[in-house]
Design a protein around this motif. Structure first.
Motif, PDB file in Angstrom:
ATOM      1  N   PHE A  94       0.832  -1.199   0.000  1.00  0.00           N
ATOM      2  CA  PHE A  94       0.000   0.000   0.000  1.00  0.00           C
ATOM      3  C   PHE A  94       0.870   1.254   0.000  1.00  0.00           C
ATOM      4  O   PHE A  94       1.981   1.264   0.536  1.00  0.00           O
ATOM      5  CB  PHE A  94      -0.907   0.026   1.229  1.00  0.00           C
ATOM      6  CG  PHE A  94      -2.124  -0.850   1.134  1.00  0.00           C
ATOM      7  CD1 PHE A  94      -3.288  -0.378   0.543  1.00  0.00           C
ATOM      8  CD2 PHE A  94      -2.100  -2.144   1.643  1.00  0.00           C
ATOM      9  CE1 PHE A  94      -4.417  -1.179   0.463  1.00  0.00           C
ATOM     10  CE2 PHE A  94      -3.226  -2.963   1.565  1.00  0.00           C
ATOM     11  CZ  PHE A  94      -4.384  -2.477   0.966  1.00  0.00           C
ATOM     12  N   ASP A  95       0.323   2.329  -0.572  1.00  0.00           N
ATOM     13  CA  ASP A  95       0.948   3.653  -0.546  1.00  0.00           C
ATOM     14  C   ASP A  95       0.276   4.443   0.571  1.00  0.00           C
ATOM     15  O   ASP A  95      -0.951   4.641   0.555  1.00  0.00           O
ATOM     16  CB  ASP A  95       0.741   4.342  -1.897  1.00  0.00           C
ATOM     17  CG  ASP A  95       1.355   5.726  -1.936  1.00  0.00           C
ATOM     18  OD1 ASP A  95       2.304   5.990  -1.165  1.00  0.00           O
ATOM     19  OD2 ASP A  95       0.868   6.559  -2.724  1.00  0.00           O
ATOM     20  N   PHE A  96       1.035   4.920   1.546  1.00  0.00           N
ATOM     21  CA  PHE A  96       0.423   5.615   2.675  1.00  0.00           C
ATOM     22  C   PHE A  96       1.389   6.623   3.270  1.00  0.00           C
ATOM     23  O   PHE A  96       2.595   6.579   3.042  1.00  0.00           O
ATOM     24  CB  PHE A  96      -0.022   4.622   3.762  1.00  0.00           C
ATOM     25  CG  PHE A  96       1.106   3.867   4.415  1.00  0.00           C
ATOM     26  CD1 PHE A  96       1.724   4.348   5.564  1.00  0.00           C
ATOM     27  CD2 PHE A  96       1.575   2.668   3.869  1.00  0.00           C
ATOM     28  CE1 PHE A  96       2.771   3.660   6.163  1.00  0.00           C
ATOM     29  CE2 PHE A  96       2.617   1.971   4.458  1.00  0.00           C
ATOM     30  CZ  PHE A  96       3.215   2.466   5.605  1.00  0.00           C
ATOM     31  N   THR A  97       0.821   7.535   4.053  1.00  0.00           N
ATOM     32  CA  THR A  97       1.587   8.538   4.787  1.00  0.00           C
ATOM     33  C   THR A  97       1.160   8.498   6.240  1.00  0.00           C
ATOM     34  O   THR A  97      -0.046   8.495   6.536  1.00  0.00           O
ATOM     35  CB  THR A  97       1.336   9.956   4.236  1.00  0.00           C
ATOM     36  OG1 THR A  97       1.713  10.001   2.861  1.00  0.00           O
ATOM     37  CG2 THR A  97       2.131  10.994   5.015  1.00  0.00           C
ATOM     38  N   ALA A  98       2.098   8.459   7.149  1.00  0.00           N
ATOM     39  CA  ALA A  98       1.784   8.550   8.575  1.00  0.00           C
ATOM     40  C   ALA A  98       1.621  10.022   8.942  1.00  0.00           C
ATOM     41  O   ALA A  98       2.357  10.884   8.445  1.00  0.00           O
ATOM     42  CB  ALA A  98       2.893   7.914   9.405  1.00  0.00           C
ATOM     43  N   VAL A  99       0.661  10.317   9.807  1.00  0.00           N
ATOM     44  CA  VAL A  99       0.425  11.688  10.254  1.00  0.00           C
ATOM     45  C   VAL A  99       0.204  11.698  11.759  1.00  0.00           C
ATOM     46  O   VAL A  99      -0.012  10.651  12.382  1.00  0.00           O
ATOM     47  CB  VAL A  99      -0.789  12.336   9.542  1.00  0.00           C
ATOM     48  CG1 VAL A  99      -0.540  12.445   8.046  1.00  0.00           C
ATOM     49  CG2 VAL A  99      -2.066  11.552   9.824  1.00  0.00           C
ATOM     50  N   SER A 100       0.275  12.889  12.336  1.00  0.00           N
ATOM     51  CA  SER A 100      -0.006  13.072  13.760  1.00  0.00           C
ATOM     52  C   SER A 100      -1.186  14.016  13.929  1.00  0.00           C
ATOM     53  O   SER A 100      -1.302  15.012  13.204  1.00  0.00           O
ATOM     54  CB  SER A 100       1.203  13.651  14.499  1.00  0.00           C
ATOM     55  OG  SER A 100       2.223  12.693  14.639  1.00  0.00           O
ATOM     56  N   GLY A 101      -2.053  13.718  14.885  1.00  0.00           N
ATOM     57  CA  GLY A 101      -3.228  14.534  15.131  1.00  0.00           C
ATOM     58  C   GLY A 101      -3.242  15.101  16.538  1.00  0.00           C
ATOM     59  O   GLY A 101      -2.551  14.613  17.436  1.00  0.00           O
ATOM     60  N   ARG A 102      -4.046  16.149  16.694  1.00  0.00           N
ATOM     61  CA  ARG A 102      -4.263  16.768  18.004  1.00  0.00           C
ATOM     62  C   ARG A 102      -5.634  16.332  18.512  1.00  0.00           C
ATOM     63  O   ARG A 102      -6.656  16.685  17.912  1.00  0.00           O
ATOM     64  CB  ARG A 102      -4.197  18.295  17.887  1.00  0.00           C
ATOM     65  CG  ARG A 102      -2.888  18.806  17.314  1.00  0.00           C
ATOM     66  CD  ARG A 102      -2.903  20.331  17.182  1.00  0.00           C
ATOM     67  NE  ARG A 102      -1.759  20.799  16.424  1.00  0.00           N
ATOM     68  CZ  ARG A 102      -0.559  21.040  16.946  1.00  0.00           C
ATOM     69  NH1 ARG A 102      -0.388  20.881  18.252  1.00  0.00           N
ATOM     70  NH2 ARG A 102       0.438  21.457  16.197  1.00  0.00           N
ATOM     71  N   GLY A 121      -3.474   6.001   0.204  1.00  0.00           N
ATOM     72  CA  GLY A 121      -3.919   6.248  -1.155  1.00  0.00           C
ATOM     73  C   GLY A 121      -4.070   4.926  -1.892  1.00  0.00           C
ATOM     74  O   GLY A 121      -3.120   4.147  -1.980  1.00  0.00           O
ATOM     75  N   VAL A 122      -5.277   4.680  -2.410  1.00  0.00           N
ATOM     76  CA  VAL A 122      -5.508   3.417  -3.101  1.00  0.00           C
ATOM     77  C   VAL A 122      -6.596   3.619  -4.149  1.00  0.00           C
ATOM     78  O   VAL A 122      -7.623   4.250  -3.882  1.00  0.00           O
ATOM     79  CB  VAL A 122      -5.891   2.289  -2.111  1.00  0.00           C
ATOM     80  CG1 VAL A 122      -7.114   2.648  -1.296  1.00  0.00           C
ATOM     81  CG2 VAL A 122      -6.088   0.959  -2.820  1.00  0.00           C
ATOM     82  N   ASN A 137       1.192  16.776   7.060  1.00  0.00           N
ATOM     83  CA  ASN A 137       2.640  16.755   7.208  1.00  0.00           C
ATOM     84  C   ASN A 137       3.116  15.336   7.521  1.00  0.00           C
ATOM     85  O   ASN A 137       2.709  14.754   8.538  1.00  0.00           O
ATOM     86  CB  ASN A 137       3.053  17.692   8.347  1.00  0.00           C
ATOM     87  CG  ASN A 137       4.559  17.776   8.507  1.00  0.00           C
ATOM     88  OD1 ASN A 137       5.285  17.852   7.525  1.00  0.00           O
ATOM     89  ND2 ASN A 137       5.016  17.779   9.752  1.00  0.00           N
ATOM     90  N   PRO A 138       3.953  14.755   6.680  1.00  0.00           N
ATOM     91  CA  PRO A 138       4.361  13.356   6.898  1.00  0.00           C
ATOM     92  C   PRO A 138       5.119  13.175   8.210  1.00  0.00           C
ATOM     93  O   PRO A 138       5.946  14.018   8.592  1.00  0.00           O
ATOM     94  CB  PRO A 138       5.271  13.052   5.701  1.00  0.00           C
ATOM     95  CG  PRO A 138       4.907  14.070   4.672  1.00  0.00           C
ATOM     96  CD  PRO A 138       4.526  15.301   5.435  1.00  0.00           C
ATOM     97  N   GLN A 139       4.823  12.077   8.854  1.00  0.00           N
ATOM     98  CA  GLN A 139       5.524  11.690  10.072  1.00  0.00           C
ATOM     99  C   GLN A 139       6.301  10.401   9.803  1.00  0.00           C
ATOM    100  O   GLN A 139       5.895   9.574   8.983  1.00  0.00           O
ATOM    101  CB  GLN A 139       4.538  11.473  11.217  1.00  0.00           C
ATOM    102  CG  GLN A 139       3.718  12.697  11.573  1.00  0.00           C
ATOM    103  CD  GLN A 139       4.559  13.782  12.221  1.00  0.00           C
ATOM    104  OE1 GLN A 139       4.971  13.667  13.367  1.00  0.00           O
ATOM    105  NE2 GLN A 139       4.807  14.855  11.473  1.00  0.00           N
TER     106      GLN A 139
END
Length: 291
Positions: A89-97, A116-117, A188-190
């Motif tokens: 899979f194509d993915f991006t890790a993110v951080s949330g508040r 993304g798929v 923003n990528p993590q």
């Protein structure tokens, strides 16, 4: 990057009870997301008992897969990222508040993945506790994407989340006919090192609520059980998140080991059971509920 080559994929999928396709499709993502949320519980026990949580993939596998224990968002996201990477899979890790209705800006200490798929993008929020049972598509536009997933309503909308910063906010019902922001995030990528920093704060900081009291959640298709200190709530799936729970009760410290085993599926060692009972009793005899 996420060490997918080190993942025992067969063991992980067996832990989920997943026997479907292993191709990077939307159908596979949906099935894996649901199976993970229903199978791998949310808990902060290592942070609460030891103020130490490892994000090394070998340790996460040992704990969440082989020992069938739960963990919090950084552990869930680390494991799920390794599985998605291994499956292509194509993915991006993110951080949330995490906001939960708070007006002030809180630290970005919640881990999620954007996948993304097949030409579409999806939020996979598998480590929040009371998680959606399916990914939620990121839809541009003022109205966002309002969905009801197995009786649980959510709204994901693009918005300004901090002054001058656009991103996305995931809402759940406020119980009064409106919505409240559960958490928000930028794209923003993590990277694993970023998650290490957030994890260190959550596990060790005096400002973190997750090392002061036990907190567990278990989701089933028809209900969600939550333990916050000594308060145990059960909410049915058709009840709007944020509304009054269907059942709410206070348990005694000595009841915790049996409750964790029977309701949350967490089998403590004798040493851990003793430590949990001792830790939830501050000087005044009440659990520390400060947050």
């Amino acid at each position: 990057m996420w060490h997918g080559e080190q993942l025992d994929l067969d063991a992980y999928l067996a832990r989920l009870g997943y026997e479907g396709e292993r191709t990077p499709t939307t159908e596979t993502l949906r099935a894996l997301h649901r199976a993970h949320v229903l199978s791998v519980r949310w808990d902060n026990l290592d942070s609460f008992l030891y103020r130490s949580v490892s994000l090394d993939l070998a340790d996460v596998q040992e704990k969440l897969v082989r020992r069938s224990r739960g963990g919090y968002c950084y552990e869930h996201a680390t494991l799920f990222a390794a599985a998605l990477e291994r499956l292509g899979f194509d993915f991006t890790a993110v951080s949330g508040r995490v906001q939960m209705g708070a007006e002030k800006i809180l630290p970005a200490t919640h881990a999620m993945l954007l996948v993304g798929v097949e030409g579409r993008r999806w939020l996979t929020d598998i480590g929040f506790g009371a998680c959606p049972l399916a990914p939620i598509e990121l839809v541009e536009g003022e109205d966002g994407n309002e969905v009801t997933i197995e009786g649980r309503p959510f709204l994901l909308r693009r918005t300004e989340i901090t002054p001058g910063a656009d991103g996305w906010a995931l809402h759940h019902p406020d119980g009064r006919g409106g919505w409240v922001v559960r958490h928000n995030f930028t794209e923003n990528p993590q990277y694993p090192i970023d998650y290490e920093l957030g994890n260190h704060f959550i596990a060790t900081s005096a400002h973190s609520p997750f090392n002061r009291r036990p907190f567990l959640q278990r989701i089933r298709p028809d209900r969600t059980d939550q333990l916050d200190g000594l308060t145990w709530t059960t909410t049915v799936a058709t009840t709007a998140a944020g509304a009054e729970p269907d059942e709410k009760r206070t348990v005694e410290p000595h009841e915790l080991p049996e409750l964790l085993a029977d309701t949350f599926g967490v089998e403590l060692s004798p040493e851990e059971a003793k430590l949990v009972v001792e830790r939830v009793q501050p000087q005044d005899g009440r659990p520390d509920q400060e947050s």
